[in-house]
Design a protein around this motif. Sequence first.
Motif, short mmCIF file in Angstrom:
data_model
loop_
_atom_site.label_atom_id
_atom_site.label_comp_id
_atom_site.label_asym_id
_atom_site.label_seq_id
_atom_site.Cartn_x
_atom_site.Cartn_y
_atom_site.Cartn_z
N GLY A 217 4.01 -3.99 -10.84
CA GLY A 217 4.66 -5.04 -11.61
C GLY A 217 3.69 -6.01 -12.28
N VAL A 218 2.39 -5.75 -12.15
CA VAL A 218 1.40 -6.62 -12.81
C VAL A 218 1.54 -6.46 -14.33
CG1 VAL A 218 -1.07 -6.92 -13.21
CG2 VAL A 218 -0.20 -6.60 -10.87
N ILE A 219 1.79 -5.20 -14.74
CA ILE A 219 2.15 -4.94 -16.13
C ILE A 219 3.65 -4.67 -16.14
CG2 ILE A 219 1.89 -3.36 -18.08
CD1 ILE A 219 -0.96 -2.83 -17.14
N PRO B 76 0.20 -4.30 -23.34
CA PRO B 76 0.97 -4.61 -22.14
C PRO B 76 1.49 -6.03 -22.10
CG PRO B 76 -1.37 -4.59 -21.65
CD PRO B 76 -1.24 -4.23 -23.09
N MET B 77 2.64 -6.19 -21.45
CA MET B 77 3.13 -7.53 -21.10
C MET B 77 2.77 -7.71 -19.64
SD MET B 77 6.70 -8.30 -22.91
CE MET B 77 6.87 -9.48 -21.63
N PHE B 78 2.04 -8.77 -19.36
CA PHE B 78 1.57 -8.99 -17.99
C PHE B 78 2.50 -9.91 -17.22
CE2 PHE B 78 -2.42 -8.50 -20.52
CZ PHE B 78 -2.82 -7.30 -19.97
N ASP B 79 2.52 -9.74 -15.92
CA ASP B 79 3.21 -10.69 -15.06
C ASP B 79 2.14 -11.41 -14.24
OD1 ASP B 79 4.63 -12.09 -13.16
OD2 ASP B 79 6.15 -10.54 -12.90
N LEU C 159 1.46 -0.84 -13.34
CA LEU C 159 2.87 -0.88 -13.75
C LEU C 159 3.77 -0.85 -12.52
CD1 LEU C 159 2.97 1.57 -16.78
CD2 LEU C 159 4.06 -0.68 -16.78
N LEU D 206 -7.43 -4.88 -22.55
CA LEU D 206 -6.05 -4.73 -23.04
C LEU D 206 -5.49 -6.00 -23.64
CD1 LEU D 206 -4.49 -2.39 -20.40
CD2 LEU D 206 -4.41 -2.07 -22.87
N LEU E 53 -6.72 -7.07 -7.39
CA LEU E 53 -7.32 -6.35 -8.52
C LEU E 53 -8.78 -6.05 -8.23
CD1 LEU E 53 -6.14 -8.30 -11.68
CD2 LEU E 53 -5.26 -6.17 -10.78
N GLU F 278 -5.54 -18.78 -13.53
CA GLU F 278 -5.80 -18.06 -12.30
C GLU F 278 -5.12 -18.70 -11.10
OE1 GLU F 278 -10.01 -16.68 -10.39
OE2 GLU F 278 -9.98 -17.52 -12.40
N TYR G 123 -6.08 -14.48 -20.16
CA TYR G 123 -6.11 -14.67 -18.72
C TYR G 123 -7.18 -13.81 -18.04
CZ TYR G 123 -4.30 -14.59 -13.97
OH TYR G 123 -4.17 -14.65 -12.62
N PHE G 124 -7.12 -12.49 -18.29
CA PHE G 124 -8.04 -11.60 -17.58
C PHE G 124 -9.46 -11.73 -18.09
CE2 PHE G 124 -3.85 -9.68 -17.32
CZ PHE G 124 -3.69 -9.69 -15.95
N MET H 220 -0.87 -8.15 -5.30
CA MET H 220 -1.77 -7.01 -5.45
C MET H 220 -3.19 -7.51 -5.73
SD MET H 220 -1.72 -4.20 -8.47
CE MET H 220 -3.10 -3.09 -8.62
N LEU I 159 -3.61 2.21 -14.77
CA LEU I 159 -2.51 1.51 -15.45
C LEU I 159 -1.16 1.83 -14.82
CD1 LEU I 159 -3.63 1.74 -19.18
CD2 LEU I 159 -3.82 -0.19 -17.61
N ARG I 160 -0.98 3.08 -14.38
CA ARG I 160 0.30 3.41 -13.72
C ARG I 160 0.47 2.62 -12.44
NH1 ARG I 160 0.65 9.92 -14.53
NH2 ARG I 160 1.39 9.86 -16.68
N VAL J 184 2.71 5.87 -20.31
CA VAL J 184 1.29 5.85 -19.96
C VAL J 184 0.91 7.30 -19.68
CG1 VAL J 184 -0.50 4.87 -18.48
CG2 VAL J 184 1.51 3.52 -19.06
N THR K 242 -10.82 -14.35 -19.15
CA THR K 242 -11.35 -15.59 -18.59
C THR K 242 -11.87 -15.35 -17.16
OG1 THR K 242 -9.70 -16.76 -19.87
CG2 THR K 242 -10.82 -18.04 -18.18
N ILE K 243 -11.07 -14.64 -16.35
CA ILE K 243 -11.51 -14.35 -14.98
C ILE K 243 -12.75 -13.45 -15.01
CG2 ILE K 243 -10.90 -13.33 -12.75
CD1 ILE K 243 -8.01 -13.71 -13.40
N LEU L 273 -7.95 -4.63 -17.86
CA LEU L 273 -6.95 -5.60 -18.28
C LEU L 273 -7.50 -6.56 -19.33
CD1 LEU L 273 -5.30 -6.29 -14.81
CD2 LEU L 273 -4.26 -5.11 -16.75
N ARG M 295 2.55 -12.27 -10.47
CA ARG M 295 2.38 -11.17 -9.51
C ARG M 295 0.96 -11.10 -8.99
NH1 ARG M 295 6.34 -6.82 -9.33
NH2 ARG M 295 8.17 -8.12 -9.27
N LEU M 296 0.04 -11.65 -9.75
CA LEU M 296 -1.38 -11.59 -9.39
C LEU M 296 -1.84 -12.86 -8.70
CD1 LEU M 296 -2.58 -10.08 -12.72
CD2 LEU M 296 -2.76 -9.04 -10.47
#
Lengths: 174, 148
Positions: A50-52, B55-58, A47, A14, A3, B110, A156-157, A1, A43-44, B18, A159-160, A11, B61-62
Amino acid sequence: MELSPRDLELLALLEDGLPLVPRPYAALGGRCGMDEAEVIARLRRLLEAGVIRRFGLILRHRRLGYRANAMVVWDVPDVRVREAARILCALPFVTLCYRRRRHPAWPYNLYCMIHGRERSPVLEQVDEATRAAGLEGLPRQVLFSRRCFKQTGARYFSTIRNSLREAADAAPGA
Amino acid sequence: MQPRERELLRRLLRGIPVDSRPFAEVARELGMDEAEVAATIRRWLEEGLLTRFGPMFDIERLGGAVTLCAMAVPQARFEEVAAMVNAHPEVAHNYEREHRFNMWFVIAAESRAEIDRVIAEIERETRLQVVDLPKEREYFLEFIPEVG
């Protein structure tokens, strides 16, 4: 996906956690210039993609009394790894199971975690798991954790996001 | 932990909705009130039972990359090396384990190239080898403890 910059903004915010107020998504939006409906919609979608994985608790197991935390590794012939992992996953006390690449300094490929309150029952479970998955006689190591230094999750986010901002600053008008 | 709190913890492990008033929804399901839910979570954070509520991130997936790293750190240098490793924002949950390989941490970044950069930096800063153990397959995802 893929972003969008707005997803990334959300993100990154969050990573500090969800505000503990009656309308947390509205509060989050207030910090990045979105309204509540936009935050919820984004956010939905994250979800669904699957990113969240989920919104909830990141527990510190040690504080729940799970102080005996063992990482168990075996060196399993490649053709048998999958079946062994399937058996390990079915055991109620196994909490995570991974296959990893072997390294010359660490020639193990099957990993699982067992969390317990005391060491001796955990060691019995390690033996039980070894027998159940037919891994007796294979090289094995059991590593109990002594301390956890950092369980915050990587930044992670943010940093990006920050590197995108820096790139934008370095190229004004671009 | 009180039975009521245990019930809340179990419910929250499954994730919150959510929706506009997520704490109110959880509260309604459990017969609590909204303010009590948020206050209990805040207290757990203060007590250190939770590291984070969110949130728990994956990351994969990114298109991001994650790896497990091990280091054999001489005991006398342990704290110094831990501080160097933990200073990298890409490093998550670092554990001291009882073994010659006594430091185990996860790097999430990343890309695989970024992971390689972080590992090279850590090796340069600490003058120790980082054993890189990338995941090939995850068989089981999450730990839902038997609370209580």
